[in-house]
Design a protein around this motif. Structure first.
Motif, PDB file in Angstrom:
ATOM      1  N   PHE A 264       9.158  30.330  60.456  1.00 11.55           N
ATOM      2  CA  PHE A 264       8.526  29.408  59.522  1.00 11.55           C
ATOM      3  C   PHE A 264       9.139  29.636  58.154  1.00 11.55           C
ATOM      4  O   PHE A 264       9.107  30.756  57.633  1.00 11.55           O
ATOM      5  CB  PHE A 264       7.016  29.632  59.452  1.00 11.55           C
ATOM      6  N   ASP A 265       9.699  28.590  57.579  1.00 13.24           N
ATOM      7  CA  ASP A 265      10.253  28.653  56.229  1.00 13.24           C
ATOM      8  C   ASP A 265       9.342  27.841  55.317  1.00 13.24           C
ATOM      9  O   ASP A 265       9.278  26.611  55.423  1.00 13.24           O
ATOM     10  CB  ASP A 265      11.673  28.091  56.206  1.00 13.24           C
ATOM     11  N   TYR A 266       8.652  28.527  54.442  1.00 12.95           N
ATOM     12  CA  TYR A 266       7.649  27.893  53.575  1.00 12.95           C
ATOM     13  C   TYR A 266       8.213  26.694  52.825  1.00 12.95           C
ATOM     14  O   TYR A 266       7.534  25.667  52.680  1.00 12.95           O
ATOM     15  CB  TYR A 266       7.118  28.937  52.591  1.00 12.95           C
ATOM     16  N   ASN A 267       9.441  26.788  52.363  1.00 15.23           N
ATOM     17  CA  ASN A 267      10.040  25.728  51.549  1.00 15.23           C
ATOM     18  C   ASN A 267      10.727  24.633  52.356  1.00 15.23           C
ATOM     19  O   ASN A 267      11.007  23.568  51.818  1.00 15.23           O
ATOM     20  CB  ASN A 267      11.053  26.333  50.571  1.00 15.23           C
ATOM     21  N   LYS A 268      11.014  24.901  53.634  1.00 12.24           N
ATOM     22  CA  LYS A 268      11.834  23.962  54.390  1.00 12.24           C
ATOM     23  C   LYS A 268      11.174  23.349  55.620  1.00 12.24           C
ATOM     24  O   LYS A 268      11.575  22.271  56.054  1.00 12.24           O
ATOM     25  CB  LYS A 268      13.141  24.639  54.820  1.00 12.24           C
ATOM     26  N   ASN A 269      10.192  24.037  56.202  1.00 13.49           N
ATOM     27  CA  ASN A 269       9.590  23.503  57.420  1.00 13.49           C
ATOM     28  C   ASN A 269       8.896  22.171  57.166  1.00 13.49           C
ATOM     29  O   ASN A 269       8.083  22.058  56.245  1.00 13.49           O
ATOM     30  CB  ASN A 269       8.581  24.491  58.001  1.00 13.49           C
ATOM     31  N   ILE A 270       9.227  21.189  57.979  1.00 12.10           N
ATOM     32  CA  ILE A 270       8.627  19.868  57.813  1.00 12.10           C
ATOM     33  C   ILE A 270       7.252  19.813  58.463  1.00 12.10           C
ATOM     34  O   ILE A 270       6.892  20.652  59.290  1.00 12.10           O
ATOM     35  CB  ILE A 270       9.514  18.763  58.414  1.00 12.10           C
ATOM     36  N   SER A 271       6.489  18.826  58.071  1.00 17.96           N
ATOM     37  CA  SER A 271       5.207  18.552  58.698  1.00 17.96           C
ATOM     38  C   SER A 271       5.429  17.722  59.954  1.00 17.96           C
ATOM     39  O   SER A 271       6.292  16.854  59.992  1.00 17.96           O
ATOM     40  CB  SER A 271       4.309  17.768  57.730  1.00 17.96           C
ATOM     41  N   LYS A 272       4.634  18.008  60.982  1.00 17.77           N
ATOM     42  CA  LYS A 272       4.672  17.210  62.209  1.00 17.77           C
ATOM     43  C   LYS A 272       3.431  16.337  62.316  1.00 17.77           C
ATOM     44  O   LYS A 272       3.078  15.877  63.398  1.00 17.77           O
ATOM     45  CB  LYS A 272       4.806  18.127  63.422  1.00 17.77           C
ATOM     46  N   THR A 273       2.784  16.108  61.182  1.00 12.93           N
ATOM     47  CA  THR A 273       1.550  15.316  61.181  1.00 12.93           C
ATOM     48  C   THR A 273       1.665  14.132  60.223  1.00 12.93           C
ATOM     49  O   THR A 273       0.784  13.901  59.395  1.00 12.93           O
ATOM     50  CB  THR A 273       0.341  16.195  60.800  1.00 12.93           C
ATOM     51  N   GLY A 274       2.751  13.388  60.344  1.00 16.28           N
ATOM     52  CA  GLY A 274       2.836  12.134  59.607  1.00 16.28           C
ATOM     53  C   GLY A 274       3.834  12.129  58.468  1.00 16.28           C
ATOM     54  O   GLY A 274       4.082  13.144  57.824  1.00 16.28           O
ATOM     55  N   SER A 275       4.392  10.956  58.232  1.00 13.99           N
ATOM     56  CA  SER A 275       5.420  10.803  57.203  1.00 13.99           C
ATOM     57  C   SER A 275       4.869  11.002  55.801  1.00 13.99           C
ATOM     58  O   SER A 275       5.559  11.511  54.920  1.00 13.99           O
ATOM     59  CB  SER A 275       6.064   9.419  57.312  1.00 13.99           C
TER      60      SER A 275
END
Length: 273
Positions: free
Chosen positions: A78-89
């Motif tokens: 898990f990268d706090y600054n880079k991980n994207i959300s998988k719960t909506g645009s």
């Protein structure tokens, strides 16, 4: 509540029960909203839409968007600054903004703007749904959860994640704590191995008829919530929008769990439609 004339997406918030100083959790599937805008010769700008909500709740309000990502459960960094959300645009738009800050949990993080941002983004809760989680804060402070989706089914089948906080808070017998360990890169770029937990479903637990229990609100509860003024339902430009008072809904669900000994407003898989 319905509207026959087209309302600009920038003015939708003015037609909802949202006020200055509100604490808002926004869960959305905005595909239909974008399509309706296009059909009415309006280009949907997600940042302007977010701004319209921020302006409505003012400097004393707080806007929170879910930025959940379950890769950590599979041992992926898990990268706090880079991980994207998988719960909506819309939540990924919030993550890119300088006026939003992300909370720390690597599985159930949130993007936060407003008066509660500093506090929520400093809490390092280990359990995703524990007493020091964002979900606990939302209930304690009587937040409003706004749902924007294709149909009303969106809120009770996909977007009401807070149900897991209620389950953990009441130590339901069909879920248990599971711990996940993986690399974690914090906001400063430092990498460590960390362990976090989540209250997960016990797939071995069955009801009296041998069916797995599902964490899903029974749709029949909607009418009850409307009567009690806990849930407001809108149709604006043909798009479903719902608002629930999180604290009051929690009390109703917990009452069922404690007084009836069963899950009246939860339904097993075989009843799903």
């Amino acid at each position: 509540m319905g509207n026959s004339r087209y309302i600009s997406y920038l003015n939708i918030i003015d037609h909802l029960n949202v006020n200055n100083g509100d604490l808002i959790l926004l869960s959305s599937d905005i595909v239909k909203l974008i399509c309706v805008c296009r059909e009415n010769n309006e280009i949907f700008n997600p940042n302007k839409f977010i701004d319209s909500i921020i302006n409505k709740i003012g400097v004393d309000g707080t806007l929170i968007l879910p930025t959940y990502n379950w890769d950590f459960c599979n041992g992926i960094t898990f990268d706090y600054n880079k991980n994207i959300s998988k719960t909506g645009s819309l939540s990924n738009v919030a993550l890119k903004r300088n006026d939003f800050t992300r909370t720390l949990h690597p599985i159930y993080s949130h993007a936060v703007h407003g008066s509660a941002s500093e506090y929520l983004c400093s809490v390092n809760n280990i359990s995703a749904f524990g007493p020091d989680s964002v979900f606990a804060y939302l209930h304690e402070k009587n937040a409003k959860q706004i749902f924007i989706g294709p149909t009303e089914k969106f809120w009770y089948t996909r977007a009401y994640t807070a149900i897991h906080y209620i389950e953990e808070n009441n130590n339901v017998k069909y879920r248990f704590h599971k711990y996940f360990t993986a690399p974690y890169i914090n906001k400063n770029g430092t990498k460590n191995i960390k362990t976090y937990s989540m209250h997960v479903r016990d797939t071995n637990f069955k009801d009296s008829e041998g069916n797995e229990l599902a964490s899903q609100v029974n749709p029949i509860i909607s009418d009850l919530l409307i009567k009690k003024n806990i849930y407001k339902k809108y149709t604006i430009n043909g798009v479903y929008i719902g608002i629930i008072d999180m604290y009051d809904l929690k009390n109703i669900l917990e009452n069922d769990l404690s007084n009836n000994g069963n899950l009246i407003h939860f339904i097993p898989n075989y009843l799903r439609r």
